[in-house]
Design an enzyme around this catalytic site. Sequence first.
Site, PDB file in Angstrom:
ATOM      1  N   LYS A 200      93.927  74.075  37.900  1.00 46.88           N
ATOM      2  CA  LYS A 200      94.871  73.019  38.248  1.00 46.88           C
ATOM      3  C   LYS A 200      96.214  73.360  37.630  1.00 46.88           C
ATOM      4  O   LYS A 200      96.327  73.542  36.422  1.00 46.88           O
ATOM      5  CB  LYS A 200      94.367  71.669  37.733  1.00 46.88           C
ATOM      6  CG  LYS A 200      95.351  70.541  38.005  1.00 46.88           C
ATOM      7  CD  LYS A 200      94.782  69.189  37.641  1.00 46.88           C
ATOM      8  CE  LYS A 200      95.807  68.102  37.844  1.00 46.88           C
ATOM      9  NZ  LYS A 200      95.283  66.765  37.532  1.00 46.88           N
ATOM     10  N   LYS A 223     103.127  68.198  31.822  1.00 46.88           N
ATOM     11  CA  LYS A 223     101.726  68.495  31.509  1.00 46.88           C
ATOM     12  C   LYS A 223     101.494  69.991  31.288  1.00 46.88           C
ATOM     13  O   LYS A 223     100.378  70.487  31.423  1.00 46.88           O
ATOM     14  CB  LYS A 223     100.838  67.932  32.631  1.00 46.88           C
ATOM     15  CG  LYS A 223     100.970  66.402  32.800  1.00 46.88           C
ATOM     16  CD  LYS A 223      99.924  65.801  33.746  1.00 46.88           C
ATOM     17  CE  LYS A 223     100.020  64.276  33.773  1.00 46.88           C
ATOM     18  NZ  LYS A 223      98.949  63.654  34.587  1.00 46.88           N
ATOM     19  N   GLU A 239      89.645  80.603  34.048  1.00 45.56           N
ATOM     20  CA  GLU A 239      89.329  79.168  33.977  1.00 45.56           C
ATOM     21  C   GLU A 239      88.077  78.852  34.798  1.00 45.56           C
ATOM     22  O   GLU A 239      87.206  78.093  34.367  1.00 45.56           O
ATOM     23  CB  GLU A 239      90.508  78.337  34.512  1.00 45.56           C
ATOM     24  CG  GLU A 239      91.684  78.224  33.556  1.00 45.56           C
ATOM     25  CD  GLU A 239      91.457  77.151  32.491  1.00 45.56           C
ATOM     26  OE1 GLU A 239      90.372  76.534  32.454  1.00 45.56           O
ATOM     27  OE2 GLU A 239      92.368  76.920  31.678  1.00 45.56           O
ATOM     28  N   LYS A 254      93.951  73.478  42.771  1.00 44.46           N
ATOM     29  CA  LYS A 254      94.875  72.386  43.034  1.00 44.46           C
ATOM     30  C   LYS A 254      96.249  72.698  42.475  1.00 44.46           C
ATOM     31  O   LYS A 254      96.320  73.155  41.335  1.00 44.46           O
ATOM     32  CB  LYS A 254      94.315  71.128  42.362  1.00 44.46           C
ATOM     33  CG  LYS A 254      95.186  69.917  42.472  1.00 44.46           C
ATOM     34  CD  LYS A 254      94.589  68.801  41.661  1.00 44.46           C
ATOM     35  CE  LYS A 254      95.535  67.629  41.720  1.00 44.46           C
ATOM     36  NZ  LYS A 254      95.125  66.541  40.882  1.00 44.46           N
ATOM     37  N   TYR A 319      94.495  63.529  52.059  1.00 43.69           N
ATOM     38  CA  TYR A 319      94.872  62.182  52.483  1.00 43.69           C
ATOM     39  C   TYR A 319      94.870  62.076  54.003  1.00 43.69           C
ATOM     40  O   TYR A 319      94.972  60.980  54.545  1.00 43.69           O
ATOM     41  CB  TYR A 319      96.249  61.824  51.908  1.00 43.69           C
ATOM     42  CG  TYR A 319      96.246  61.906  50.391  1.00 43.69           C
ATOM     43  CD1 TYR A 319      95.659  60.901  49.637  1.00 43.69           C
ATOM     44  CD2 TYR A 319      96.749  63.016  49.728  1.00 43.69           C
ATOM     45  CE1 TYR A 319      95.598  60.989  48.253  1.00 43.69           C
ATOM     46  CE2 TYR A 319      96.695  63.122  48.347  1.00 43.69           C
ATOM     47  CZ  TYR A 319      96.119  62.099  47.617  1.00 43.69           C
ATOM     48  OH  TYR A 319      96.045  62.197  46.251  1.00 43.69           O
TER      49      TYR A 319
END
Length: 332
Positions: A200, A223, A239, A254, A319
């Site tokens: 991410k 972040k 990861e 993502k 979405y």
Amino acid sequence: MIHRNFPATRPRRNRFDEATRRLVAEHRLSTDDLIWPIFIREGGGEPTGISAMPGVYRTGLDGLEGYVAEAARLGILAIGLFPATPQDLKNAEGDEALNPDNLMCRAARILKAAYPHIALVGDVALDPYTDHGHDGVLRDGYVANDESVKILTVQAVNQAAAGIDIIAPSDMMDGRVAAIRAGLDSAGLIHTRIMSYAAKYASAFYGPFRDAIGSGGALKGDKKTYQMDPANAEEALGEVAMDLSEGADMVMVKPGMPYLDIIRRVKERFEVPVFAYQVSGEYSMIMAAVERGWMDRDRAMMESLLGFKRAGCAGVLTYFAVAAARLMAGAA
Ligand code: PBG
């Protein structure tokens, strides 16, 4: 080496008519590939619009069952839940995340009772619950890893107990998958799946989402000390390897479209289902162009989703899920 030379070979022949094009199509999107992320708020009434995401709504808990009815009828098999926590329940520690009766857990119970066959995907992170908008707790201004992991583990177990089928940690703390797997197992929840947001990235494309859950204005700083640097690709493989060794059943990349290379590389390296999150900014970018008459919604939507299949995805959080399912149902 086969030499395919013109004019014996004319690649356009296989594109000559619709029947041939469909026969030779290498990838196809199906409703089975779609995970529909939905935003939930307290109360009832008409779903509230989200200005930065045209066509996406926050639905009140009271109307949740009805809100999901069309998706269920269209055959959507997985729904991701994102709570818009009331402001007065947010604090620095994100305590509301651990309330077994929080919005998320109540939503899970309602949906599981109404649609037992639909897999519920629960986002695990603290940002919907913290007043500073970070995914973990702050200690001396730094998002503390190990303390955050402890909290996230309880959050995950609560969600699973409430009916979440697939735990999706989106926090990017180190070691969280192992802790969550151990937590679930010791609660006897051995069948609960973990879809880790393994790679991410710290991305501008989450902007509209932060408005949707009401964490945008609040976020202090960025972040970048936990989400990945967009400059890195090898690191993503590391990861993913860690999350798999810690017990992840599926992994996610993502955002989606700017990271199709990562999806492909993860798919080629590891023998596990890979998912993409077509995030809010990707959705809104398309919709903004559509609203200006610059692109055709249906074509841009389907092309963007097919791109994920081509890159190697088993499925996509999008979405557009209901709109795409509607379109596929009409075309079938
Ligand atoms: C929170 C979370 C985010 C998204 C999913 N889970 C935002 C963030 O990391 O700031 C983004 C989804 C989207 O943009 O559609 N941990």
